[in-house]
Design a protein around this motif. Sequence first.
Motif, short mmCIF file in Angstrom:
data_model
loop_
_atom_site.label_atom_id
_atom_site.label_comp_id
_atom_site.label_asym_id
_atom_site.label_seq_id
_atom_site.Cartn_x
_atom_site.Cartn_y
_atom_site.Cartn_z
N THR A 45 0.86 -1.11 0.04
CA THR A 45 -0.04 -0.02 -0.03
C THR A 45 1.01 1.42 -0.02
N ASP A 46 1.84 1.19 0.70
CA ASP A 46 2.84 2.51 0.89
C ASP A 46 3.49 2.61 -0.72
N ILE A 47 3.78 1.48 -1.28
CA ILE A 47 4.34 1.84 -2.67
C ILE A 47 3.22 2.24 -3.47
N VAL A 48 2.13 2.13 -3.33
CA VAL A 48 0.88 2.45 -4.25
C VAL A 48 0.83 4.08 -3.70
N ALA A 49 0.77 4.21 -2.53
CA ALA A 49 0.84 5.69 -2.36
C ALA A 49 2.06 6.53 -2.98
N VAL A 50 3.28 5.91 -2.98
CA VAL A 50 4.29 6.63 -3.63
C VAL A 50 4.38 6.89 -5.04
N SER A 51 3.52 5.76 -5.86
CA SER A 51 3.34 5.66 -6.90
C SER A 51 2.39 6.84 -7.56
N GLN A 52 1.24 7.13 -6.62
CA GLN A 52 0.37 8.04 -6.70
C GLN A 52 0.90 9.47 -6.73
N MET A 53 2.15 9.48 -6.05
CA MET A 53 2.55 10.82 -5.67
C MET A 53 3.71 11.40 -6.74
N THR A 54 4.31 10.31 -7.16
CA THR A 54 5.38 10.51 -8.09
C THR A 54 4.85 9.97 -9.57
N PRO A 55 5.47 10.59 -10.62
CA PRO A 55 4.87 10.67 -11.95
C PRO A 55 4.94 9.22 -12.68
N GLY A 56 5.73 8.31 -12.08
CA GLY A 56 6.01 7.37 -12.97
C GLY A 56 4.89 6.07 -12.74
N PRO A 57 4.77 5.28 -13.77
CA PRO A 57 3.73 4.31 -13.72
C PRO A 57 3.87 3.30 -12.72
N ILE A 58 2.96 2.56 -12.16
CA ILE A 58 2.91 1.52 -10.92
C ILE A 58 3.58 0.69 -11.30
N GLY A 59 3.44 -0.08 -12.42
CA GLY A 59 4.31 -1.10 -13.01
C GLY A 59 5.61 -0.99 -12.94
N ILE A 60 6.10 0.11 -13.19
CA ILE A 60 7.56 0.38 -13.07
C ILE A 60 8.05 0.46 -11.73
N MET B 1 -0.77 11.60 -17.67
CA MET B 1 0.40 11.61 -18.51
C MET B 1 0.10 11.46 -20.05
N ILE B 2 -0.92 11.00 -20.55
CA ILE B 2 -1.36 11.29 -22.08
C ILE B 2 -1.26 12.41 -22.57
N PRO B 3 -1.60 13.75 -22.10
CA PRO B 3 -1.69 14.89 -22.64
C PRO B 3 -0.38 15.26 -22.71
N LEU B 4 0.50 15.11 -21.55
CA LEU B 4 1.69 15.17 -21.52
C LEU B 4 2.77 14.72 -22.85
N ILE B 5 2.37 13.53 -23.02
CA ILE B 5 3.11 12.53 -24.29
C ILE B 5 2.49 13.25 -25.43
N GLU B 6 1.32 13.52 -25.61
CA GLU B 6 0.81 13.95 -26.88
C GLU B 6 1.47 15.44 -27.02
N ASN B 7 1.59 16.37 -26.31
CA ASN B 7 2.09 17.74 -26.58
C ASN B 7 3.57 17.47 -26.93
N GLU B 8 4.31 16.42 -26.26
CA GLU B 8 5.80 16.54 -26.66
C GLU B 8 5.88 15.86 -28.11
N ILE B 9 5.16 14.84 -28.39
CA ILE B 9 5.44 14.15 -29.52
C ILE B 9 4.44 14.54 -30.92
N VAL B 10 3.39 15.19 -30.76
CA VAL B 10 2.69 15.41 -31.82
C VAL B 10 2.65 16.97 -31.79
N THR B 11 2.52 17.84 -30.89
CA THR B 11 2.41 19.12 -31.04
C THR B 11 3.94 19.75 -31.34
N LYS B 12 4.75 19.42 -30.26
CA LYS B 12 6.27 20.17 -30.19
C LYS B 12 7.13 19.71 -31.22
#
Lengths: 182, 156
Positions: A45-60, B1-12
């Motif tokens: 659950t903590d890791i899911v929380a961290v994933s919600q707060m950082t931009p990266g995808p949960i899988g990675i 994340m999708i709008p970010l990707i679209e902006n980078e690879i399509v628009t910019k």
Amino acid sequence: MIYLQLFYTFFKIGLFGFGGGYGMLSLIQAEVVTNHEWMTAGEFTDIVAVSQMTPGPIGINAATYVGYTATGSFWGSVIATFAVVLPSFILMLTISKFFLKYQKHPVIEAVFKGLRPGIVGLLASAVLVLMTTENFGSPQTDLYTFLVSSTLFVGVFIASKVYKVNPILLIVICGVMGFILY
Amino acid sequence: MIPLIENEIVTKRQWIKKEEFLDLLAISQTAPGVMAINIAIFIGYRLRKVKGSLFATLGVVMPSFVIILTIAMFFHSFKENPVVEKIFKGIRPGVVALIAAPTFNMAKMARINRYTIWIPVVSALLIWLLDLSPIWIIVVAGTGGFLWGKYVKKSI
């Protein structure tokens, strides 16, 4: 041996991880928490929380985190992350090569007709599996924690589902509430 | 994340056209695995074949990898800290609620009705109570959909 297990497990997660980050969640949990016991439900659950707060995808994020905690080594992270990406790599390269517009194929459409309700079930199971005493306390032994947790759960659920409040803000509020109330 | 990707690879950068991006989006969503990575692999291949795919993937994975590895290395050392413990004790039920909310949105998107509601209910119970692997649900649900399309839909 642990490295082979990590590789095999995260390759499976990458290969069967349909339905985006949330769809993957239950798969990761089943493998990492239930099956291999590399982390507890609370840690997950903590890791899911961290994933919600950082931009990266949960899988990675899960692969990188579990890879390190299960082995205590940087290489564990590298192998688990590589393994979760590898199926995508093979599949997407094949698709790019032939550029099949396969998502409009009637067979694929039929398969997804069955897959979608299944993924909803996967997500529901992730919620049920995470409702542990470690995450919520228990009404018998720790009534206060249980009441606070339940209130936070209901509050966040309504705020997110009905009012579409930003998840990061909700996590921060929960953290502050935890600090004040415990 | 999708709008970010679209902006980078399509628009910019104008690496692919808008319509193509929408197709790519559909493919990346359908394919298993992390969506942002699926997109990166595809774009990388379009521009510089396999080498392009490798570098695009590396680029999209690297930030998460570095952030999470850093957290993994130091998290356990301050997890025992009473303040951190209190904060996470509050966060955990909230996170579970943040997973519960999209379950209902996904049910709406999957057009669950009274004839199909048993599928997610039975799937969730099998995983929760009997520790069945979600992989089985995916395999059986996908095969079920395939058979439905092949035999039932045609006879109607």
